[in-house]
Motif scaffolding. Structure first.
Motif, short mmCIF file in Angstrom:
data_model
loop_
_atom_site.label_atom_id
_atom_site.label_comp_id
_atom_site.label_asym_id
_atom_site.label_seq_id
_atom_site.Cartn_x
_atom_site.Cartn_y
_atom_site.Cartn_z
N LEU A 106 -71.38 -12.91 41.91
CA LEU A 106 -70.28 -12.03 42.30
C LEU A 106 -69.74 -12.44 43.66
CD1 LEU A 106 -68.59 -9.52 41.62
CD2 LEU A 106 -70.37 -8.15 42.71
N ARG A 107 -68.47 -12.81 43.70
CA ARG A 107 -67.85 -13.26 44.95
C ARG A 107 -66.72 -12.32 45.34
NH1 ARG A 107 -67.59 -19.91 44.49
NH2 ARG A 107 -69.77 -20.20 43.85
N TRP A 108 -66.85 -11.74 46.52
CA TRP A 108 -65.80 -10.86 47.02
C TRP A 108 -64.84 -11.67 47.90
CZ3 TRP A 108 -66.06 -6.61 44.44
CH2 TRP A 108 -67.26 -5.99 44.15
N PRO A 109 -63.58 -11.26 47.96
CA PRO A 109 -62.64 -11.92 48.88
C PRO A 109 -62.98 -11.62 50.33
CG PRO A 109 -61.63 -9.99 47.90
CD PRO A 109 -62.95 -10.17 47.20
N GLN A 110 -62.42 -12.39 51.22
CA GLN A 110 -62.62 -12.12 52.64
C GLN A 110 -62.08 -10.74 53.00
OE1 GLN A 110 -64.16 -14.03 55.05
NE2 GLN A 110 -64.81 -15.30 53.32
N PRO A 111 -62.75 -10.00 53.89
CA PRO A 111 -62.24 -8.68 54.28
C PRO A 111 -60.81 -8.79 54.81
CG PRO A 111 -64.46 -9.01 55.11
CD PRO A 111 -64.02 -10.33 54.55
N PRO A 112 -59.87 -8.05 54.22
CA PRO A 112 -58.46 -8.16 54.65
C PRO A 112 -58.16 -7.24 55.82
CG PRO A 112 -58.63 -6.69 52.78
CD PRO A 112 -60.04 -7.15 53.08
N PRO A 113 -57.09 -7.52 56.52
CA PRO A 113 -56.63 -6.56 57.55
C PRO A 113 -56.01 -5.35 56.87
CG PRO A 113 -55.05 -8.33 57.31
CD PRO A 113 -56.21 -8.70 56.44
N ALA A 114 -55.93 -4.26 57.60
CA ALA A 114 -55.25 -3.07 57.06
C ALA A 114 -53.75 -3.34 56.97
CB ALA A 114 -55.51 -1.88 57.96
N PRO A 115 -53.09 -2.85 55.94
CA PRO A 115 -51.63 -3.03 55.85
C PRO A 115 -50.95 -2.42 57.07
CG PRO A 115 -52.54 -2.19 53.79
CD PRO A 115 -53.64 -2.11 54.79
N ASP A 116 -49.99 -3.15 57.64
CA ASP A 116 -49.26 -2.64 58.79
C ASP A 116 -47.78 -2.61 58.47
OD1 ASP A 116 -48.35 -5.22 58.94
OD2 ASP A 116 -49.64 -5.79 60.63
N HIS A 117 -46.96 -2.52 59.52
CA HIS A 117 -45.52 -2.36 59.29
C HIS A 117 -44.80 -3.67 59.00
CE1 HIS A 117 -45.37 1.94 60.04
NE2 HIS A 117 -46.30 1.74 60.96
N GLY A 118 -45.55 -4.76 58.91
CA GLY A 118 -44.96 -6.00 58.43
C GLY A 118 -45.45 -6.34 57.04
N SER A 119 -46.03 -5.34 56.36
CA SER A 119 -46.70 -5.56 55.08
C SER A 119 -45.91 -4.98 53.91
CB SER A 119 -48.09 -4.92 55.09
OG SER A 119 -48.90 -5.45 56.10
N ALA A 120 -46.26 -5.45 52.73
CA ALA A 120 -45.83 -4.84 51.47
C ALA A 120 -47.03 -4.87 50.54
CB ALA A 120 -44.66 -5.60 50.87
N TRP A 121 -46.95 -4.06 49.49
CA TRP A 121 -48.05 -4.02 48.51
C TRP A 121 -47.55 -4.55 47.17
CZ3 TRP A 121 -52.98 -2.83 49.84
CH2 TRP A 121 -53.92 -2.88 48.81
N LEU A 122 -48.39 -5.34 46.51
CA LEU A 122 -48.06 -5.89 45.19
C LEU A 122 -48.99 -5.30 44.15
CD1 LEU A 122 -46.39 -7.95 43.52
CD2 LEU A 122 -48.27 -9.57 43.89
N LEU A 123 -48.42 -4.63 43.16
CA LEU A 123 -49.17 -4.13 42.01
C LEU A 123 -49.14 -5.17 40.90
CD1 LEU A 123 -47.64 -0.53 41.84
CD2 LEU A 123 -49.76 -1.23 42.99
N THR A 124 -50.16 -5.16 40.05
CA THR A 124 -50.15 -5.99 38.85
C THR A 124 -50.48 -5.09 37.66
OG1 THR A 124 -52.51 -6.56 38.80
CG2 THR A 124 -51.07 -7.91 40.21
N SER A 125 -50.39 -5.66 36.47
CA SER A 125 -50.72 -4.89 35.27
C SER A 125 -52.19 -4.51 35.22
CB SER A 125 -50.33 -5.68 34.02
OG SER A 125 -50.66 -7.04 34.15
N GLU A 126 -53.01 -5.05 36.11
CA GLU A 126 -54.42 -4.66 36.19
C GLU A 126 -54.62 -3.43 37.08
OE1 GLU A 126 -57.05 -6.06 34.50
OE2 GLU A 126 -55.45 -7.14 33.48
#
Length: 426
Positions: free
Chosen positions: A262-282
């Motif tokens: 089991l491999r987890w991704p690197q811990p991401p930064p918190a979304p800030d005001h230069g961010s957007a969120w991408l949804l997928t069908s999952e």
């Protein structure tokens, strides 16, 4: 024995409930929440007593029919668990709670062995190409998919699946067993048939469910459909006749799983005001931590889910889930098609001044591939893609590396971690 098997193998969907067929259902979150409220009174002892019965497409009040919304995470597992436990308490609702965690188990098991999905897809494509050189197999496959085998029960389920986009969990087991052991068809093509037509078709649950029935998930332990069991749990409605296989001839394993890793991704930064969120069908629900002024986009990412064409109902439901999500968070034009349409997403990200794009971690399946392709394109524009792991997955997946009961033993502790109360409302 068979009752234990059907409870043990609660795969593909979380069981179901409704007055109407799934093919009439709306993919919106509001519709999913209405379904949850409708089912809640029956999620306790009634569900425990009747969950294994397949009373027919117009009589699903014994099960929940929540699986399409849960599959795309239009509804989240935690909110369904919370509602059921608040209504019944964890003890009375134990069987339904187990059903919710079966999906976590299969998704976690596949996350430990993410290469299995690619191996499965390769096997499906090999089998599909082989049909051209084997007209007898191609004819048998057509008969099975069209419900023309002469087996009354199997044929009824095949037609119900294509018509409604749903089968009762127990019927999925019977169907898969007859497909593999009686009709002697490749399990991979059966799994592909399900994914083309199930509104709740999930890469992990579906693939591993077919492997389990075939005797490949728990090596050597197959599920044989039996006439008396089908008669009992369809309440005499369907009779498969006396011709079912009496011995499980386990097929060769074309996609043997690797050692758990089991491999987890690197811990991401918190979304800030230069961010957007991408949804997928999952995963069609953005996190609460996203700043209110940040845009939400969605990418369909279903290419590669099957070797053939997705049914119109599955395409419409999947697209509808994402369209509803972006509509609730701003602008429906932020729904992008497949990954080959990434250029449209790029221009929208630039328009909003996005430097960082965030999404939920998907370790396998079409969405995982689409995100890898997209990430390369984003880097050309100096936009970084950050993958987050849902706390629910982070808590459950480490316990899904072996059999289900390793995870099941942890369920009380996991519920406690999620602050879900034992005390029902009434």
């Amino acid at each position: 024995g068979l009752l234990v098997h059907s409870d043990f193998m609660a795969f593909w969907s979380f069981s179901a409930s409704a007055q109407t067929c799934l093919h009439t259902m709306n993919p919106s979150r509001d519709a999913g929440l209405q379904r949850l409220q409708y089912f809640l009174p029956g999620a306790g002892s009634r569900y425990q007593q009747l969950r294994n019965f397949d009373f027919g497409a117009e009589n699903r009040d014994n099960v929940s029919l929540l699986s399409p919304w849960l599959r795309h995470r239009v509804l989240l597992e935690e909110e369904v668990l919370e509602a059921v436990i608040r209504h019944h308490g964890a003890t009375q609702a134990e069987k339904f709670i187990d059903e919710i965690f079966w999906r976590a188990y299969f998704r976690g098991w596949m996350a430990h062995r993410s290469s299995l999905w690619a191996d499965y897809c390769a096997a499906v494509h090999r089998q599909t190409r082989a049909l051209e050189a084997d007209p007898e197999l191609a004819s048998a496959l057509r008969d099975a998919e069209r419900g023309n085998t002469g087996n009354v029960a199997f044929d009824a389920w095949a037609r119900e699946l294509v018509t409604t986009g749903y089968l009762h969990n127990h019927a999925r087991m019977w169907f898969a067993s007859i497909w593999v052991f009686t009709l002697r068809l490749p399990w991979t093509l059966g799994a592909d048939f399900f994914l083309r037509h199930l509104l709740d078709g999930d890469p992990a649950s579906n693939t591993l469910g077919w492997r389990w029935v075939s005797g490949l998930h728990t090596r050597g332990k197959a599920y044989l459909a039996k006439r008396d069991n089908i008669l009992k749990f369809t309440d005499g409605r369907l009779d498969p006749g006396p011709g079912l296989a009496v011995e499980a001839q386990i097929p060769g394993d074309e996609c043997a799983p690797t050692v758990p890793d089991l491999r987890w991704p690197q811990p991401p930064p918190a979304p800030d005001h230069g961010s957007a969120w991408l949804l997928t069908s999952e995963d069609a629900t953005p996190p609460a931590c996203l700043p209110d002024d940040r845009p939400v986009f969605a990418m369909l990412a279903t290419q590669g889910l099957t070797a053939r064409e997705l049914s119109p109902a599955v395409r419409a439901f999947t697209r509808g889930c994402l369209a509803d999500a972006v509509r609730r968070h701003g602008d429906e034009t932020r729904l992008i098609g497949e990954q080959h349409e990434a250029g449209a997403l790029m221009s929208r990200l630039t328009e909003h001044g996005v430097r960082d794009l965030h999404c939920f971690h998907v370790p396998y399946g079409p969405a995982a591939h689409a995100l890898l392709v997209l990430e390369k394109e984003l880097l050309k524009e100096s936009i970084r893609l950050h993958r987050h792991v849902r706390p629910y997955d982070c808590a459950a997946w480490p316990w899904a590396d072996r059999g289900f009961f390793r995870l099941k033993r942890r369920i009380p502790r996991l519920l406690d971690t999620m602050n879900l109360t034992e005390r029902p409302d009434a």
